[in-house]
Design a protein around this motif. Structure first.
Motif, PDB file in Angstrom:
ATOM      1  N   GLU A  77      16.476  22.713 -73.426  1.00  0.00           N
ATOM      2  CA  GLU A  77      16.711  21.566 -74.315  1.00  0.00           C
ATOM      3  C   GLU A  77      16.575  21.987 -75.774  1.00  0.00           C
ATOM      4  OE1 GLU A  77      15.232  17.026 -74.251  1.00  0.00           O
ATOM      5  OE2 GLU A  77      13.672  18.471 -74.747  1.00  0.00           O
ATOM      6  N   LEU A  78      15.623  22.864 -76.042  1.00  0.00           N
ATOM      7  CA  LEU A  78      15.439  23.360 -77.408  1.00  0.00           C
ATOM      8  C   LEU A  78      16.698  24.083 -77.880  1.00  0.00           C
ATOM      9  CD1 LEU A  78      13.262  23.647 -79.655  1.00  0.00           C
ATOM     10  CD2 LEU A  78      12.653  25.826 -78.620  1.00  0.00           C
ATOM     11  N   TYR A  79      17.249  24.928 -77.021  1.00  0.00           N
ATOM     12  CA  TYR A  79      18.488  25.624 -77.391  1.00  0.00           C
ATOM     13  C   TYR A  79      19.659  24.642 -77.500  1.00  0.00           C
ATOM     14  CZ  TYR A  79      16.522  30.316 -76.968  1.00  0.00           C
ATOM     15  OH  TYR A  79      15.795  31.466 -77.169  1.00  0.00           O
ATOM     16  N   ASN A  85      25.280  28.710 -74.879  1.00  0.00           N
ATOM     17  CA  ASN A  85      25.202  29.664 -73.760  1.00  0.00           C
ATOM     18  C   ASN A  85      23.769  29.796 -73.250  1.00  0.00           C
ATOM     19  OD1 ASN A  85      27.947  30.198 -73.775  1.00  0.00           O
ATOM     20  ND2 ASN A  85      27.770  31.949 -75.166  1.00  0.00           N
ATOM     21  N   GLU A  86      22.833  29.952 -74.179  1.00  0.00           N
ATOM     22  CA  GLU A  86      21.430  30.072 -73.784  1.00  0.00           C
ATOM     23  C   GLU A  86      20.945  28.783 -73.129  1.00  0.00           C
ATOM     24  OE1 GLU A  86      22.684  30.764 -76.698  1.00  0.00           O
ATOM     25  OE2 GLU A  86      22.148  32.834 -77.264  1.00  0.00           O
ATOM     26  N   ALA A  87      21.366  27.660 -73.694  1.00  0.00           N
ATOM     27  CA  ALA A  87      20.963  26.363 -73.135  1.00  0.00           C
ATOM     28  C   ALA A  87      21.442  26.223 -71.702  1.00  0.00           C
ATOM     29  CB  ALA A  87      21.510  25.226 -73.991  1.00  0.00           C
ATOM     30  N   GLN A 101      21.023  17.396 -68.308  1.00  0.00           N
ATOM     31  CA  GLN A 101      21.099  18.334 -69.423  1.00  0.00           C
ATOM     32  C   GLN A 101      22.330  19.224 -69.306  1.00  0.00           C
ATOM     33  OE1 GLN A 101      17.335  19.495 -71.162  1.00  0.00           O
ATOM     34  NE2 GLN A 101      17.860  21.631 -70.818  1.00  0.00           N
ATOM     35  N   LEU A 102      22.629  19.678 -68.083  1.00  0.00           N
ATOM     36  CA  LEU A 102      23.849  20.471 -67.879  1.00  0.00           C
ATOM     37  C   LEU A 102      25.091  19.662 -68.219  1.00  0.00           C
ATOM     38  CD1 LEU A 102      23.277  22.506 -64.577  1.00  0.00           C
ATOM     39  CD2 LEU A 102      23.704  23.422 -66.867  1.00  0.00           C
ATOM     40  N   GLY A 103      25.078  18.377 -67.883  1.00  0.00           N
ATOM     41  CA  GLY A 103      26.202  17.509 -68.229  1.00  0.00           C
ATOM     42  C   GLY A 103      26.396  17.429 -69.726  1.00  0.00           C
TER      43      GLY A 103
END
Length: 862
Positions: free
Chosen positions: A381-383, A390-392, A418-420
């Motif tokens: 979430e921070l990323y 990409n990192e997220a 979060q992926l959505g």
């Protein structure tokens, strides 16, 4: 004592996290059998043979003193020496007792391998030997398992300990191990079972002398009551716990009670009160863990309430403690909580990623997959917030794999969501829709657990659940917007139907959340099978636009988009609500009502007119529920002058059915006098007399309108219509949604029980529940949930209520005219209410919508 952690993380995004202090049953060589609960061990005597050299006994005692001072390394060294002496002398019971002590000391230092080895050796030595000591060792093993995230195993181990104590007839031990079980039950989200167990323990202890066991049991019960939303009772129980702790002069438990009272105050939306309690806990804490726990919760409140100076002052006190925490689930969650507060306050974001990276490493070191999933997910979430996509994505995918492998659905849906979001931000709408669909599916499977989540659930529902549905609806309807398709028939019907189903599911979830339990869910009614002259209208408020889906009989779903931000739409809705007061001029009022009309009705006006529609049934969204659709104005007419109107929380919740054409008979409960701090309602008597002249009626009036008499009549006679002419209030809190009887306040759940108390063999449903003097709570945006809740909970097919407290004279006239219309078997309920409103509207003194518009029909309009 372990406050609930994961559900707080799940619902409140790490609000008011608790580090946790385990109730452990540590066996120590000592004659004294007193109980010390909290961070320090519970001690129990172990018989020492008279011929044994006193040296190991002294080592054990000194180790206990070091442990209680938090000097765990020194305690371990002393107990290891004692264990070697006992082993040398083949004193296996005492060796087992010291090994149990060692296991707990290793736990405090996060030395999980050594702790597990020590408790395993202890249990091996105790097999088939000392039942009492076996139970104590099992309790310690359970605490180790829970601290390492092995919650199910901990529960099983503590159940074994309970069985041993029961066989020994040791009721104190039974209560202690039952108390430990509730820790695991709460971490697993089994709050109803935890509450039942805690109530059993407190009943067992009720007639016993005050003890620290009673203190801790009450603390656990108070926390559990907070988690299930019983906030007032939580305060009462926690205050009892603190009073006993003060009587016993147990400083650790006095500070723990302050901490828990702060958590409950925070859940009650009383931040200043919560901050005071947290400060008390900080000032009086004897345990570093309790102090840090209170500081973290206080820091989060400072961030939430934008107290920048206080936040900055507390920050340097917390950071060194966070950095020095040994590995454990609680320390991992503390790190995540700390980072969330930094993010909330937009402070020192550069240190957030290293703190979370440490949390991930700690979780790996203790093999806690759930904690690792949390830390990975929040690092993702921070990323995401830094737009490092990409990192997220990679971190979120790793977090999701761990959550699913741990069967942690309550975590999985967060990372699916979060992926959505990440996929949508990177221009992958199909992948985003799939991720959102998975999140919604996970939530559907979780619903029974969700509705009994933590105390802040009434509000966090809007933060952690509702956005998922809305964002997915926005995605499903986005292609139509980007293609700029104006012809509704060209819109993808599959996506429209999915969006409609999601909104229906959201309405069900919203009311499940409101009641804290499942609602009765019917199959969705098909409009063409019910009423071919009705249109079902679904306004959907999204962040950047208003979407409207319309269902007409035997026609494809229609879809309309208006580009307006949710903030601007809310402003118009507030303006309209404020304009419906008698003092505002007609021209200004109608101009505001026309703005709302142009947003909600004007886009679909022509299609409605061309389809022969007579009734509009609204499934209203958000704050739209606070304004009466009848008062929308097209520049020439009010909407009620063109159509009959009704509302429903959702067709899944209140599927319409034609009224049973039998002679109507009404039960009326009415109060005219001032009662329980509420003003008199002199017009009620006129209202009752007018209704009696139209339809056969039985009346409970003033002192005869008691809860008991109401119940008696409901049980004895199946009245099709129940009319309550008394004060009442609709609120976003089910406990504060009530109607007034002469001797009581019936909240929505109690009212529902009374209304459904009729004999099971009765075939006569409540066709109509009328609440003629209720109003929505002032300043409560979600108060209309109370009205929807009454409509669903009562079991009535239809409910009529007012959005605000209305003039006595106009109300009595409206009700009399409504029943006059309803007595005509050819008129639907929606037509009856419309005709009554038009009759009031035609009177010069009542032309302002204030007098006739607030009466709304919820549910079955036929």
């Amino acid at each position: 004592y372990l406050p609930s952690i994961f559900m707080i993380l799940n619902w409140s995004r790490l609000k008011y996290i608790c580090l946790g202090i385990l109730v452990t049953l540590l066996t120590v060589l000592q004659v004294d059998k007193s109980i010390h609960l909290g961070q320090q061990p519970v001690v129990a005597a172990v018989t020492v043979e008279s011929n044994l050299n006193s040296s190991p006994t002294a080592l054990v005692q000194e180790g206990k003193e070091r442990y209680q001072l938090g000097q765990f390394t020194e305690a371990i060294a002393l107990w290891q020496q004692a264990a070697q002496v006992f082993a040398k002398n083949s004193d296996f019971p005492n060796q087992a007792a010291v090994l149990s002590n060692l296991a707990l000391a290793h736990q405090q230092l996060g030395q999980w391998q050594q702790g597990n080895e020590s408790i395993s050796q202890s249990l091996n030595l105790l097999k088939g030997k000392n039942g009492e000591m076996l139970a104590q060792a099992l309790n310690i093993q359970g605490s180790l398992q829970l601290a390492q995230g092995e919650t199910e195993q901990a529960l099983t181990t503590w159940e074994q300990a309970t069985n041993v104590y029961q066989k020994l007839g040791n009721q104190v031990g039974v209560n202690q191990s039952l108390l430990n079980q509730t820790q695991a039950l709460r971490v697993l989200g089994l709050y109803a079972r935890a509450r039942k167990t805690l109530e059993q323990i407190n009943q067992n202890l009720k007639d016993q002398p005050d003890s620290l066991l009673k203190v801790v049991s009450l603390l656990n019960l108070g926390d559990t009551l907070r988690v299930v939303g019983k906030l007032d009772t939580s305060v009462e129980i926690l205050q009892q716990s603190q009073a006993i702790a003060q009587k016993l002069k147990s400083q650790p438990h006095i500070s723990l009670a302050s901490l828990s009272l702060g958590n409950t105050a925070a859940a009650q939306q009383q931040p200043e009160e919560a901050i005071k309690y947290y400060q008390q806990a900080i000032d009086t804490a004897t345990s570093p863990n309790t102090k840090l726990q209170a500081q973290l919760n206080q820091l989060r409140l400072f961030a939430d309430t934008k107290k920048a100076a206080e936040f900055q002052a507390l920050l340097p006190q917390i950071q060194p403690q966070i950095e020095n925490l040994p590995p454990s689930r609680t320390s991992i969650y503390a790190r995540v909580n700390f980072v969330q507060s930094l993010q909330k306050a937009q402070q020192k974001r550069q240190i957030a990623a290293p703190i979370l990276a440490t949390a991930i490493q700690q979780a790996k070191s203790i093999g806690d997959l759930r904690a690792e999933s949390y830390a990975l997910g929040y690092l993702g979430e921070l990323y995401e917030q830094n737009q490092q996509w990409n990192e997220a994505q990679k971190l979120t995918e790793q977090a999701l794999i761990l959550a699913q492998s741990s069967n942690a659905a309550e975590i999985s849906y967060l990372w699916q969501w979060q992926l959505g979001r990440v996929s949508q931000a990177t221009g992958k709408p199909e992948i985003a829709i799939d991720a959102y669909n998975q999140a919604v599916k996970t939530l559907a499977n979780l619903r029974k657990d969700l509705v009994s989540g933590n105390a802040d659930i009434q509000y966090s529902f809007q933060e952690s659940i509702e956005p998922i549905y809305r964002e997915l609806v926005g995605l499903l309807l986005e292609p139509q917007k980007t293609k700029k398709i104006k012809n509704a028939t060209d819109i993808n019907q599959k996506n429209l139907q999915k969006a409609l189903d999601l909104i229906e599911s959201l309405k069900v979830a919203e009311l499940d959340n409101y009641f804290g339990e499942d609602c009765l869910i019917n199959q969705t009614a098909k409009i063409d099978q019910v009423d071919k002259t009705a249109a079902i209208i679904y306004p959907i408020i999204l962040r950047d636009r208003l979407e409207i889906i319309v269902s007409l009989s035997n026609q494809p779903l229609r879809h309309y988009t208006t580009n307006i931000s949710a903030i601007e739409l809310e402003k118009i809705i507030r303006e309209m609500r404020s304009s419906l007061r008698p003092s505002l001029g007609q021209k200004q009022r109608q101009a505001i009502a026309q703005k709302a009309y142009n947003l909600i009705i004007q886009p679909i006006d022509a299609d409605l007119a061309n389809s022969g529609i007579k009734t509009l049934v609204f499934v209203l969204d958000g704050s739209m529920k606070n304004i009466p659709m009848a008062a929308l104005y097209d520049g020439k007419q009010y909407l009620v002058e063109k159509y009959s109107l009704a509302q429903t929380p959702g067709l899944k919740l209140l599927a319409p059915k034609p009224i049973q054409q039998k002679q109507l008979k009404i039960l009326i409960g009415g109060i005219t006098e001032s009662r329980q701090g509420f003003s008199a309602l002199p017009g009620v008597e006129v209202e009752i007399q007018g209704i009696k002249s139209e339809i056969p009626t039985e009346v409970l009036f003033n002192e005869t309108f008691t809860s008991k008499d109401f119940q008696r009549l409901m049980r004895g006679t199946p009245f099709p219509v129940v009319h309550l002419a008394t004060h009442g209030e609709f609120s976003s809190n089910a406990d504060n949604t009530f109607i007034l009887t002469w001797d009581n306040r019936l909240n929505v759940k109690e009212l529902g029980e009374l209304l459904q108390i009729r004999d099971e063999d009765s075939n006569t449903p409540i066709e109509l529940l009328v609440l003629s003097a209720c109003q929505t709570a002032t300043g409560d945006k979600r108060a209309p949930l109370g009205l929807a809740g009454v409509a669903v909970r009562s079991g009535a097919r239809s409910t009529i209520a007012s959005l605000w407290s209305v003039d006595d004279n106009s109300t009595s006239q409206f009700m009399i005219e409504f029943y006059n219309q309803l007595a005509n078997s050819q008129v639907t309920k929606a037509e009856a209410i419309r005709n009554a409103q038009l009759a009031i509207l035609k009177q010069p003194q009542f032309q302002n919508p204030y007098y006739w518009a607030p009466f709304i029909l919820v549910g079955n309009w036929l």
